[in-house]
Write an enzyme that holds these catalytic residues in place. Structure first.
Site, PDB file in Angstrom:
ATOM      1  N   SER A 123       0.812  -1.209   0.000  1.00 31.34           N
ATOM      2  CA  SER A 123       0.000   0.000   0.000  1.00 31.34           C
ATOM      3  C   SER A 123       0.850   1.266   0.000  1.00 31.34           C
ATOM      4  O   SER A 123       0.315   2.367  -0.165  1.00 31.34           O
ATOM      5  CB  SER A 123      -0.925   0.011   1.221  1.00 31.34           C
ATOM      6  OG  SER A 123      -0.166  -0.056   2.416  1.00 31.34           O
ATOM      7  N   HIS A 144      -2.248  -2.853  -6.004  1.00 30.80           N
ATOM      8  CA  HIS A 144      -2.699  -2.529  -4.650  1.00 30.80           C
ATOM      9  C   HIS A 144      -4.210  -2.668  -4.536  1.00 30.80           C
ATOM     10  O   HIS A 144      -4.967  -1.888  -5.104  1.00 30.80           O
ATOM     11  CB  HIS A 144      -2.265  -1.108  -4.284  1.00 30.80           C
ATOM     12  CG  HIS A 144      -2.760  -0.670  -2.944  1.00 30.80           C
ATOM     13  ND1 HIS A 144      -3.275   0.585  -2.707  1.00 30.80           N
ATOM     14  CD2 HIS A 144      -2.851  -1.335  -1.761  1.00 30.80           C
ATOM     15  CE1 HIS A 144      -3.641   0.683  -1.452  1.00 30.80           C
ATOM     16  NE2 HIS A 144      -3.406  -0.471  -0.854  1.00 30.80           N
ATOM     17  N   GLU A 156      -5.106  -0.460  -7.678  1.00 29.33           N
ATOM     18  CA  GLU A 156      -4.143   0.485  -8.235  1.00 29.33           C
ATOM     19  C   GLU A 156      -2.966  -0.294  -8.820  1.00 29.33           C
ATOM     20  O   GLU A 156      -2.291  -1.032  -8.103  1.00 29.33           O
ATOM     21  CB  GLU A 156      -3.640   1.437  -7.155  1.00 29.33           C
ATOM     22  CG  GLU A 156      -4.712   2.363  -6.608  1.00 29.33           C
ATOM     23  CD  GLU A 156      -4.196   3.220  -5.466  1.00 29.33           C
ATOM     24  OE1 GLU A 156      -4.388   4.448  -5.527  1.00 29.33           O
ATOM     25  OE2 GLU A 156      -3.601   2.666  -4.520  1.00 29.33           O
ATOM     26  N   ASN A 195      -4.432   6.201  -1.159  1.00 31.90           N
ATOM     27  CA  ASN A 195      -3.938   6.408   0.200  1.00 31.90           C
ATOM     28  C   ASN A 195      -3.427   7.827   0.422  1.00 31.90           C
ATOM     29  O   ASN A 195      -3.454   8.330   1.551  1.00 31.90           O
ATOM     30  CB  ASN A 195      -2.856   5.385   0.546  1.00 31.90           C
ATOM     31  CG  ASN A 195      -3.455   4.063   0.999  1.00 31.90           C
ATOM     32  OD1 ASN A 195      -4.636   3.996   1.329  1.00 31.90           O
ATOM     33  ND2 ASN A 195      -2.655   3.023   1.010  1.00 31.90           N
TER      34      ASN A 195
END
Length: 312
Positions: A123, A144, A156, A195
């Site tokens: 991540s 991800h 992702e 994120n």
């Protein structure tokens, strides 16, 4: 390698994310090798997968007849070499530790076929850090997922400086084929897309609570019952186009100077950790947690995501 060439898939790490990723590929009809270090971890993972599928079947997301067929497609193993042998795509999903991931990528690179694409579910770690442990930087990338991976459609795909267009396209098309909504991060940066956005929201939310502006509970209500509802169906740029950028610009002039821009970790979050108030895992965070309230939250999330997944 094309997406159609990917027939055998291995997942390294059978924990929170790994078992869910294996479940999704197996449910889509792929043979999946699920690797972890002990038989007990693998037993727990298969038990979790079975429970996930049963809950999904209870709300109509999975045909009950598919549960056993899905489980049969998952082959649990404890050896890295056994997982890597003859595999077209390997997704690493172990603990977020750079040295551990680099050791795994080093080992995988030396025991899997030359054609194999090596992906990480990291991540935060950029793919070039993992590619440096291999002799195939053109076939290393990050894929991800978001928890729970079998219900949240986003993945992702993060390319490193040396990642080939062919590797990106193969993984992208494979994910589209099984019903995911992949996005491509063209330039590697920590946190990728989602994120980074989530961290900015968390920083301001913690700041609001720290300054006594509002309680954690009211911040959550503002998110869930306010803009969060719109964001489930329309993205930020779509919504701001709808509102008009002249209005966004006018609001930004007065608002942006007052927002938290600290590069330091939130004192409030640090205090929580120091007191052992970690959330669900310790029974207390910003909320108090019992087995019943944890189950209720998980079911609420499951039911809401299942409804969203039925939308076009």
């Amino acid at each position: 390698m094309q997406a159609d060439d990917i027939q055998s898939i291995a997942i390294v790490g059978a924990g929170l994310m790994g078992h869910g990723i294996a479940q999704e590929f197996a449910l889509a009809g792929y043979d999946v090798c699920l690797q972890d270090t002990t038989e007990e971890k693998l037993r727990q993972a298969l038990h979790q997968i079975q429970g996930n599928l049963q809950r999904m079947a209870s709300i109509g997301l999975v045909d009950p007849d598919e549960i056993e067929r899905t489980l049969v497609r998952i082959r649990p193993v404890t050896g890295i070499q056994e997982a890597a042998a003859g595999t077209d795509l390997i997704i690493e999903a172990v603990y977020e530790d750079l040295s551990l991931k680099q050791r795994i990528f080093y080992d995988l690179d030396r025991c899997c076929p030359e054609r194999t694409i090596l992906a990480s579910n990291s991540s935060t770690l950029v793919p070039s850090l993992l590619a440096s442990a291999t002799c195939r930087p053109d076939r290393v990338l990050v894929s991800h997922y978001f928890n729970p991976p079998y219900l949240v459609p986003l993945v992702e795909i993060v390319r490193g400086p040396a990642t080939s267009d062919a590797a990106v396209a193969a993984v992208y098309n494979l994910l589209r084929h099984i019903g995911k909504h992949p996005v491509i991060v063209e330039k590697e940066v920590p946190g990728f897309i989602a994120n980074r956005l989530q961290a900015a929201l968390a920083r301001e939310a913690l700041s609001i609570v720290q300054k006594g502006i509002a309680s954690p509970q009211d911040v959550d209500i503002a998110i869930k019952d306010g803009f969060g509802r719109r964001l489930a169906v329309a993205g930020l740029f779509e919504l701001f186009d709808l509102a008009g950028w002249d209005l966004i610009l006018a609001a930004s002039r007065s608002l942006l100077p007052d927002l938290d821009t600290s590069a330091e970790i939130s004192p409030l979050a640090r205090e929580k950790v120091e007191r052992g108030e970690l959330g669900v895992k310790t029974g207390k965070g910003f909320y108090g947690w019992t087995p019943e309230s944890i189950e209720a939250l998980q079911m609420r999330i499951l039911q809401a995501l299942s409804q969203l997944n039925r939308w076009p």
